[in-house]
Design an enzyme around this catalytic site. Sequence first.
Site, PDB file in Angstrom:
ATOM      1  N   HIS A 191      -5.261   3.387  -7.862  1.00 32.70           N
ATOM      2  CA  HIS A 191      -5.016   2.143  -6.238  1.00 32.70           C
ATOM      3  C   HIS A 191      -4.717   0.591  -6.665  1.00 32.70           C
ATOM      4  O   HIS A 191      -4.651   0.963  -5.162  1.00 32.70           O
ATOM      5  CB  HIS A 191      -7.018   2.060  -5.525  1.00 32.70           C
ATOM      6  CG  HIS A 191      -7.447   3.320  -5.167  1.00 32.70           C
ATOM      7  ND1 HIS A 191      -8.040   4.745  -5.621  1.00 32.70           N
ATOM      8  CD2 HIS A 191      -6.898   3.725  -3.864  1.00 32.70           C
ATOM      9  CE1 HIS A 191      -7.988   5.704  -4.960  1.00 32.70           C
ATOM     10  NE2 HIS A 191      -7.109   5.503  -3.766  1.00 32.70           N
ATOM     11  N   ARG A 298      -6.442   2.915   4.906  1.00 32.87           N
ATOM     12  CA  ARG A 298      -8.064   2.654   4.213  1.00 32.87           C
ATOM     13  C   ARG A 298      -8.885   1.616   3.775  1.00 32.87           C
ATOM     14  O   ARG A 298      -8.884   0.777   3.727  1.00 32.87           O
ATOM     15  CB  ARG A 298      -7.075   2.289   2.246  1.00 32.87           C
ATOM     16  CG  ARG A 298      -6.327   3.759   2.314  1.00 32.87           C
ATOM     17  CD  ARG A 298      -5.629   3.314   0.674  1.00 32.87           C
ATOM     18  NE  ARG A 298      -4.522   4.511  -0.342  1.00 32.87           N
ATOM     19  CZ  ARG A 298      -3.627   4.544   0.311  1.00 32.87           C
ATOM     20  NH1 ARG A 298      -2.894   4.171   0.125  1.00 32.87           N
ATOM     21  NH2 ARG A 298      -3.493   5.901  -0.466  1.00 32.87           N
ATOM     22  N   ARG A 333      -8.940   6.153   8.428  1.00 28.31           N
ATOM     23  CA  ARG A 333      -9.978   6.673   7.503  1.00 28.31           C
ATOM     24  C   ARG A 333     -11.030   5.895   6.719  1.00 28.31           C
ATOM     25  O   ARG A 333     -11.634   5.107   6.633  1.00 28.31           O
ATOM     26  CB  ARG A 333      -9.247   7.251   6.044  1.00 28.31           C
ATOM     27  CG  ARG A 333      -9.540   7.783   5.107  1.00 28.31           C
ATOM     28  CD  ARG A 333      -9.223   8.126   3.691  1.00 28.31           C
ATOM     29  NE  ARG A 333      -9.366   7.401   3.453  1.00 28.31           N
ATOM     30  CZ  ARG A 333      -8.387   6.869   1.897  1.00 28.31           C
ATOM     31  NH1 ARG A 333      -7.924   7.960   1.123  1.00 28.31           N
ATOM     32  NH2 ARG A 333      -8.542   5.960   1.326  1.00 28.31           N
ATOM     33  N   GLU A 432      -7.343  16.916  -0.041  1.00 36.29           N
ATOM     34  CA  GLU A 432      -7.845  16.406  -0.807  1.00 36.29           C
ATOM     35  C   GLU A 432      -8.036  17.289  -2.033  1.00 36.29           C
ATOM     36  O   GLU A 432      -8.222  17.023  -3.286  1.00 36.29           O
ATOM     37  CB  GLU A 432      -7.844  14.734  -1.418  1.00 36.29           C
ATOM     38  CG  GLU A 432      -8.607  14.343  -0.153  1.00 36.29           C
ATOM     39  CD  GLU A 432      -8.659  12.978  -0.512  1.00 36.29           C
ATOM     40  OE1 GLU A 432      -7.877  12.249  -1.105  1.00 36.29           O
ATOM     41  OE2 GLU A 432      -9.439  12.221   0.081  1.00 36.29           O
ATOM     42  N   ASN A 455      -2.497  12.674  -3.865  1.00 41.05           N
ATOM     43  CA  ASN A 455      -2.764  11.336  -5.105  1.00 41.05           C
ATOM     44  C   ASN A 455      -4.473  12.744  -5.179  1.00 41.05           C
ATOM     45  O   ASN A 455      -4.084  12.806  -6.805  1.00 41.05           O
ATOM     46  CB  ASN A 455      -2.919  10.597  -4.439  1.00 41.05           C
ATOM     47  CG  ASN A 455      -2.318   9.860  -3.875  1.00 41.05           C
ATOM     48  OD1 ASN A 455      -0.966  10.184  -3.831  1.00 41.05           O
ATOM     49  ND2 ASN A 455      -1.953   8.331  -3.062  1.00 41.05           N
ATOM     50  N   ASP A 456      -5.052  12.512  -4.616  1.00 40.34           N
ATOM     51  CA  ASP A 456      -6.500  13.193  -5.494  1.00 40.34           C
ATOM     52  C   ASP A 456      -6.361  14.770  -6.073  1.00 40.34           C
ATOM     53  O   ASP A 456      -6.540  15.068  -6.290  1.00 40.34           O
ATOM     54  CB  ASP A 456      -7.625  12.799  -4.476  1.00 40.34           C
ATOM     55  CG  ASP A 456      -8.679  12.344  -4.507  1.00 40.34           C
ATOM     56  OD1 ASP A 456      -8.665  11.419  -5.974  1.00 40.34           O
ATOM     57  OD2 ASP A 456      -8.272  11.113  -3.616  1.00 40.34           O
ATOM     58  N   ARG A 466      -6.018   9.840 -12.229  1.00 38.18           N
ATOM     59  CA  ARG A 466      -5.328   9.873 -11.793  1.00 38.18           C
ATOM     60  C   ARG A 466      -4.283   8.256 -12.050  1.00 38.18           C
ATOM     61  O   ARG A 466      -4.037   7.448 -12.211  1.00 38.18           O
ATOM     62  CB  ARG A 466      -4.630   9.378  -9.877  1.00 38.18           C
ATOM     63  CG  ARG A 466      -6.052   9.365  -9.496  1.00 38.18           C
ATOM     64  CD  ARG A 466      -6.226   8.892  -8.186  1.00 38.18           C
ATOM     65  NE  ARG A 466      -5.809   8.560  -6.994  1.00 38.18           N
ATOM     66  CZ  ARG A 466      -6.188   8.113  -5.992  1.00 38.18           C
ATOM     67  NH1 ARG A 466      -6.530   8.930  -5.260  1.00 38.18           N
ATOM     68  NH2 ARG A 466      -4.626   7.478  -5.470  1.00 38.18           N
ATOM     69  N   CYS A 503      -0.013  11.701   3.606  1.00 37.26           N
ATOM     70  CA  CYS A 503       0.287  10.497   3.091  1.00 37.26           C
ATOM     71  C   CYS A 503      -0.136  10.646   1.635  1.00 37.26           C
ATOM     72  O   CYS A 503      -0.574   9.681   0.848  1.00 37.26           O
ATOM     73  CB  CYS A 503      -1.160   9.656   3.719  1.00 37.26           C
ATOM     74  SG  CYS A 503      -3.216  11.186   3.121  1.00 37.26           S
TER      75      CYS A 503
HETATM   76  C1  PEP Z   1      -4.651  10.847  -1.689  1.00 38.71           C
HETATM   77  O1  PEP Z   1      -6.132  11.152  -2.367  1.00 38.71           O
HETATM   78  O2  PEP Z   1      -3.568  10.981  -1.898  1.00 38.71           O
HETATM   79  C2  PEP Z   1      -4.436   9.913  -0.871  1.00 38.71           C
HETATM   80  C3  PEP Z   1      -3.823   9.438   0.620  1.00 38.71           C
HETATM   81  O3  PEP Z   1      -5.865   8.843  -0.695  1.00 38.71           O
HETATM   82  P1  PEP Z   1      -6.202   7.621  -1.442  1.00 38.71           P
HETATM   83  O4  PEP Z   1      -5.122   7.282  -2.466  1.00 38.71           O
HETATM   84  O5  PEP Z   1      -6.810   6.131  -1.013  1.00 38.71           O
HETATM   85  O6  PEP Z   1      -7.171   8.087  -2.553  1.00 38.71           O
HETATM   86 MG    MG Z   2      -7.756  10.466  -1.428  1.00 38.31          MG
END
Ligand code: PEP
Ligand code: MG
Length: 579
Positions: A191, A298, A333, A432, A455-456, A466, A503
């Site tokens: 993040h 977010r 979200r 995710e 991402n997750d 990650r 996303c």
């Molecule tokens: C993801 O996990 O791809 C996502 C967009 O959410 P975040 O990056 O906030 O976990």
């Molecule tokens: Mg995520």
Amino acid sequence: MQILTGTAVSPGIAIAEAVVLDAEELRIPRRMVTKEEIGPEIDELDSALATSIEEIGAQHEDVKHRLGHDAADVFNWHIGVLKDPILRKDIVGLMEGRQYSAAYAVSTVMRGLQRRFMQMKDPLLAERMRDVQDIERRLLRNVLGKSAEDISHLSQEAILVAHDLTTSQTARLSSTKIVGVALDVGGATSHTAILLRSWGKPAVLGLKNLSTHVSGGDTVIVDGLNHMVVAGPDEATLEDYRSKRASFVKLIDALDELREFPAETADGVRVELHGNIEYPFEAGVSRQKGADGIGLYRTEFLFLGDDDPDEEEQYEAYCKAIAGAEGKQVTIRTFDLGADKVTQKKHFEPERNPMLGNRSIRYSLQHLEMFKVQLRAILRAARTGNVRVMFPLLTTLMELRQAKMTLLDAMEDLDEAGIRYGKDIDIGMMMETPAAASQCKEFAREVKFVSIGTNDLIQYLLATDRGNERVSRYYTASHPAVLRTIRDVVRTCVKGGVDCSLCGEMAGEPVYTLLLIGLGLRKLSMAPNNIPEIKKLIRSCSMKKAERVAKRALTFETDAQVTNYLRAETKKLLPDDPI
Ligand code: PEP
Ligand code: MG
């Protein structure tokens, strides 16, 4: 001259002198001293200990006078810690034994003490952790004397070098003169990386021990195009980078000219490009970059400051984002707290394995009152624009149903109080986790839209944290398992008539654009700064070609083959861009 490689998380080139920051925002270089310097450093330490004790004594008197003995008592404890001969012995031991500078030795010993308190079962003793932090900050300030500045007071442009930054420290960078960031740790979708990308200045993470090699005032180049940092460059290298920086700026300016054009393929297929935002003002930035809406707001970033926002403050933040989107769709979200996004209070209660811990929707469902407050604020704000609500990190259908029930509860509260709200708000979910992806059909029956959070999804599919630079080579969107999972989710959503977008950070990486639209995605949401380049790419290819590329990419057995193939195909379309 020293060249270190890491992971570029925000493109561009920055050249400036370094400021080296420790976790508490004091500019202390992590440095060693020569044998001759140890004696004077110990003198500095002793005088800093004496000054700190004096300061605390004065504070003790003041508080005792105003608030009484009990309130002042904590300062006696602070003084006791600083007067403890073992503390001095441990610090001096590191200075003499390992030639640590006084500041570095203080911070090492105090961090050890913090850890010991943090692990204590007795909550009262665990609370003492904050006091130890306080003592550390004071002592460091006194050891460092004048250089203990806050980066918000920098008088000239600088590159921030640090071991790590918290998300809230990162969030404050935009109000400083920092022009580039280089960190020892961190992965491409941590993040901190996401915030750095939104901020838009060059940044490279995962540089291992850069912060021990660089001292404040050294010239540093952050090369966010080639995953590199150059410390102490020679004149020829500097010259070369100055001209590379100028060409990059030209390229970005040219991309911005695409703002008014749609993201439409050469054979007429329209793809929506939305912005991912962390703060309300970024909705306006997204529009300036030509976004068709906000695909991911977010909201948990509201909670990363010093105070938790109440319903009114949240309502105002959501309304501001909605207004910034100028009537375009805004997907809000619900809080994705936990893991590396923790509130100030929670910072002191770390979990053993936070990425698999009490995070996201689990956290919200365990803090129902807080969750309901957020949902009420979203529902009220929904009257002011085109708003959807999205739940993160679902693994079971029960979680989805509980979250929807809580939303209904929030609606009832508002009805009872006679407060108006957006009644026909669409409800969706982030896809995710591998569990949700494999139950996509069932989930799709219960939501209006799905947004794939790669991402997750990647970290859970590939069992790779990650945010951990030590395993960053295993973390890749090109793994065939990732490609197949995206393909299956998109197919299932299309069949079920459910709106599907993506996303995760890969949406903003040009190398994956052909693949994603070729797999059938018609909505991608990304850091606003990535929108112009992705648009350029979409406008320069046909959907037929993208479909062919996606089909072929799915035939490879390894991630390296996938990456090489996608890179080569993308390069054919944009030969002059740094991909
Ligand atoms: C993801 O996990 O791809 C996502 C967009 O959410 P975040 O990056 O906030 O976990
Ligand atoms: Mg995520």
